[in-house]
Design an enzyme around this catalytic site. Sequence first.
Site, PDB file in Angstrom:
ATOM      1  N   CYS A  70      72.041   0.798  -4.335  1.00  0.00           N
ATOM      2  CA  CYS A  70      71.859  -0.179  -5.404  1.00  0.00           C
ATOM      3  C   CYS A  70      72.044  -1.603  -4.870  1.00  0.00           C
ATOM      4  CB  CYS A  70      72.875   0.057  -6.514  1.00  0.00           C
ATOM      5  SG  CYS A  70      72.512   1.494  -7.512  1.00  0.00           S
TER       6      CYS A  70
ATOM      7  N   CYS B 211      64.459   6.608  -8.060  1.00  0.00           N
ATOM      8  CA  CYS B 211      64.762   5.233  -8.436  1.00  0.00           C
ATOM      9  C   CYS B 211      63.496   4.420  -8.192  1.00  0.00           C
ATOM     10  CB  CYS B 211      65.920   4.707  -7.601  1.00  0.00           C
ATOM     11  SG  CYS B 211      66.323   2.978  -7.940  1.00  0.00           S
TER      12      CYS B 211
ATOM     13  N   CYS C 179      61.834  -9.966  -8.240  1.00  0.00           N
ATOM     14  CA  CYS C 179      62.544  -9.882  -9.511  1.00  0.00           C
ATOM     15  C   CYS C 179      62.485 -11.207 -10.247  1.00  0.00           C
ATOM     16  CB  CYS C 179      64.005  -9.476  -9.277  1.00  0.00           C
ATOM     17  SG  CYS C 179      64.887  -9.117 -10.826  1.00  0.00           S
TER      18      CYS C 179
END
Length: 346
Positions: free
Chosen positions: A339, A107, A114
């Site tokens: 996640c 990942c 972000c």
Amino acid sequence: MKETKKDIRSYTQDELRAYFIDQGQQAFRGNQVYEWLWKKGAHHFEDMTNLSKETRAFLQEHFVINHIRVDHMQRSKDGTIKNAVKLHDGLTVESVMIPTPTRTTACVSSQVGCSLNCEFCATARLKRMRNLNPDEIYDQVVAIDQQSRAYHNRPLSNIVFMGMGEPLMNYNNVIKSIDKITGNDGLGMSPKRITLSTSGIPKMMKKLADDRPKFNLALSLHSAIDEKRVKIMPFNEQFPLEDIKDALRYWYEKTGTRVTYEYVVWKGINDTKEDIDALIEFCKVIPCKVNIIEYNSIDDGRFEQASKQAVDAYERELNRFGFVVNVRRSRGKDIDAACGQLANKE
């Protein structure tokens, strides 16, 4: 004035060939250097042993390889590894190795922080500091491949762009990195084993479709009701679900490949029959599959994992309508590697 060393991995193979010709050397030297950089993942010029000492010294004098460094590694009780990856300018991103009995998945991150503002994601709290370069993305893959070989005696098998950042907001560099990862002049991995996950940027989804990629696309959906999605993913106000549906139709028309919808079910947020019915209607837009993902806390208590009954209801109804659905259990929660948890806590 002292010459600033150039980043050698910003050069194409043809540019390296031309550079060596300009230096009065043979063009194939450029091919050799390029192979060391991208096929063998060399981080130091002295490792390029089929070049003369003089050539290596010359490269050292004029160029730099801005490689990453795994600054800190945590290993979960389930075997998941989280890397704090130090970049050449001192910034840090995180990448994760997820092993199962049959495969190893990397990942990887595409941005420092972000560009988006999803309320449930720890990375969004960092804000975007900069995009990663293609080589910085590629290096994360190489590092995890080495870890997989060391800990599991097998190469990396799959890659997901689900780490820090929105990949489609760093489009050119992400595509260049995938070209290096999949190319015969790079790592030679199959694009079919790569999944790019987006939160839904319609214009960029269409651009991606136009480029006819051979890798897979996933959409981080979480609600198929605009009012609810805006509350958990505020940027949805600029990119409403109708626009995303239009981009999905365009994607399928151009590529003929189905999309995976990633969907977390939260208590009191999207755990009603209305939410399930809306998702079922959304799934009718193009061929798809749904991954229902276990939620991983980011400490503020606003978002809580829905009950097993609510998740079971989603699974049951999606199956009833003939949609492929998988319920995914999170890995690496004990080291904040799951996640939505990547936030450079260390």
